[in-house]
Write a protein that holds these residues in place. Sequence first.
Motif, PDB file in Angstrom:
ATOM      1  N   LEU A 186       0.817  -1.212   0.000  1.00 63.45           N
ATOM      2  CA  LEU A 186       0.000   0.000   0.000  1.00 63.45           C
ATOM      3  C   LEU A 186       0.852   1.263   0.000  1.00 63.45           C
ATOM      4  N   GLY A 187       2.178   1.094   0.088  1.00 65.32           N
ATOM      5  CA  GLY A 187       3.065   2.251   0.112  1.00 65.32           C
ATOM      6  C   GLY A 187       3.025   3.010   1.426  1.00 65.32           C
ATOM      7  N   ILE A 188       2.715   2.294   2.516  1.00 65.17           N
ATOM      8  CA  ILE A 188       2.630   2.902   3.845  1.00 65.17           C
ATOM      9  C   ILE A 188       3.783   2.390   4.701  1.00 65.17           C
ATOM     10  N   GLU A 189       4.424   3.297   5.417  1.00 66.57           N
ATOM     11  CA  GLU A 189       5.507   2.877   6.320  1.00 66.57           C
ATOM     12  C   GLU A 189       4.920   2.097   7.491  1.00 66.57           C
ATOM     13  N   TYR A 190       5.517   0.969   7.809  1.00 67.48           N
ATOM     14  CA  TYR A 190       5.027   0.161   8.927  1.00 67.48           C
ATOM     15  C   TYR A 190       5.421   0.836  10.235  1.00 67.48           C
ATOM     16  N   PRO A 191       4.456   1.239  11.081  1.00 62.25           N
ATOM     17  CA  PRO A 191       4.738   2.097  12.232  1.00 62.25           C
ATOM     18  C   PRO A 191       5.626   1.484  13.311  1.00 62.25           C
ATOM     19  N   LEU A 192       5.573   0.168  13.478  1.00 60.51           N
ATOM     20  CA  LEU A 192       6.309  -0.445  14.586  1.00 60.51           C
ATOM     21  C   LEU A 192       7.703  -0.913  14.209  1.00 60.51           C
ATOM     22  N   GLY A 193       8.103  -0.597  12.987  1.00 61.29           N
ATOM     23  CA  GLY A 193       9.473  -0.882  12.582  1.00 61.29           C
ATOM     24  C   GLY A 193       9.883  -2.317  12.817  1.00 61.29           C
ATOM     25  N   ASP A 194      10.933  -2.496  13.606  1.00 58.43           N
ATOM     26  CA  ASP A 194      11.489  -3.829  13.828  1.00 58.43           C
ATOM     27  C   ASP A 194      11.160  -4.401  15.207  1.00 58.43           C
ATOM     28  N   ILE A 195      10.077  -3.925  15.827  1.00 58.32           N
ATOM     29  CA  ILE A 195       9.665  -4.541  17.097  1.00 58.32           C
ATOM     30  C   ILE A 195       9.345  -6.009  16.834  1.00 58.32           C
ATOM     31  N   PRO A 196       9.963  -6.907  17.575  1.00 56.11           N
ATOM     32  CA  PRO A 196       9.784  -8.339  17.290  1.00 56.11           C
ATOM     33  C   PRO A 196       8.421  -8.852  17.725  1.00 56.11           C
ATOM     34  N   PRO A 197       7.924  -9.893  17.089  1.00 56.83           N
ATOM     35  CA  PRO A 197       6.668 -10.520  17.528  1.00 56.83           C
ATOM     36  C   PRO A 197       6.813 -11.036  18.957  1.00 56.83           C
ATOM     37  N   LEU A 198       5.694 -11.122  19.643  1.00 58.73           N
ATOM     38  CA  LEU A 198       5.683 -11.660  20.995  1.00 58.73           C
ATOM     39  C   LEU A 198       5.489 -13.168  20.934  1.00 58.73           C
ATOM     40  N   SER A 199       6.231 -13.889  21.740  1.00 56.21           N
ATOM     41  CA  SER A 199       6.081 -15.342  21.756  1.00 56.21           C
ATOM     42  C   SER A 199       4.781 -15.730  22.450  1.00 56.21           C
ATOM     43  N   LYS A 200       4.282 -16.924  22.141  1.00 58.03           N
ATOM     44  CA  LYS A 200       3.069 -17.426  22.789  1.00 58.03           C
ATOM     45  C   LYS A 200       3.294 -17.595  24.285  1.00 58.03           C
ATOM     46  N   GLU A 201       4.525 -17.963  24.654  1.00 65.11           N
ATOM     47  CA  GLU A 201       4.832 -18.135  26.073  1.00 65.11           C
ATOM     48  C   GLU A 201       4.712 -16.809  26.823  1.00 65.11           C
ATOM     49  N   ASP A 202       5.193 -15.725  26.193  1.00 68.21           N
ATOM     50  CA  ASP A 202       5.102 -14.416  26.841  1.00 68.21           C
ATOM     51  C   ASP A 202       3.655 -13.926  26.878  1.00 68.21           C
ATOM     52  N   ALA A 203       2.859 -14.323  25.894  1.00 69.87           N
ATOM     53  CA  ALA A 203       1.438 -13.969  25.904  1.00 69.87           C
ATOM     54  C   ALA A 203       0.734 -14.651  27.074  1.00 69.87           C
ATOM     55  N   VAL A 204       1.120 -15.900  27.351  1.00 70.34           N
ATOM     56  CA  VAL A 204       0.546 -16.624  28.487  1.00 70.34           C
ATOM     57  C   VAL A 204       0.922 -15.931  29.790  1.00 70.34           C
ATOM     58  N   LYS A 205       2.190 -15.496  29.903  1.00 70.63           N
ATOM     59  CA  LYS A 205       2.632 -14.783  31.109  1.00 70.63           C
ATOM     60  C   LYS A 205       1.853 -13.480  31.272  1.00 70.63           C
TER      61      LYS A 205
END
Length: 247
Positions: free
Chosen positions: A211-230
């Motif tokens: 879409l020609g839009i800059e991705y706002p969160l840059g290189d913030i890494p995905p959150l692991s499922k384990e951290d989501a559980v925590k």
Amino acid sequence: MKGYIHSTESFGTVDGPGIRFVVFFQGCPIRCKYCHNPDTWEFKKGREVSAEEIIKEYDSYKEFLKSGGITATGGEPLAQPEFLAELFSIAKHNNIHTCLDTSGAVYNSENHDKIDKVLKYTDLVMLDIKHIENAEHKKLTGTGNENILEFAMHLKDLNIPVWIRHVVVPQITDSPDYLFKLGEFISQLKNLKALDVLPYHDMAKAKYENLGIEYPLGDIPPLSKEDAVKARDIIMSGIKSGLKNSY
């Protein structure tokens, strides 16, 4: 009456109970930095349809949707309240379960009555609380969270079943203090039926590029499922604390 939708999905499995017919509404007033549907932002674009046309499309799949129903998502469905109220009204007339997936950000004193007409025909609300802190919410979405939290309490007053959704984003919403405070707020919702704590992912990057839009969160890494559980455990501890302190 006609409204604007982006698209439909015939076999949604993460948009409410059972298998759902999902209607993606076109147009959204907020700009969440992790939004994975930036193509739904603009208003009065997409496909112009009537409520009857959507019901007719639903009917072509209804044999597979007996345990589900219709979910309105987006974009922001409540930005088209009259059209949504008509769609849900017809759905309920046909004994179709209705689910509203919303941020609640458009709720205010000016459109209170219009939104209540939607809620009259709504069986379940999936409410996204983006951030519990108002200032941080503005950074994340471009707007404050006052209307959203007020909408949550309004749903409680109406005793409409609600599922709370919260996306945990590294460096933004993953603070234990924020998560605990969110839990304390949720503890007030006696109409709570479920809590979905979702790990942030960056799979929308390609869509932004197209879409020609800059991705706002840059290189913030995905959150692991384990951290989501925590994170969910911390929210639950906040809920328990809020319930204990309410007695």
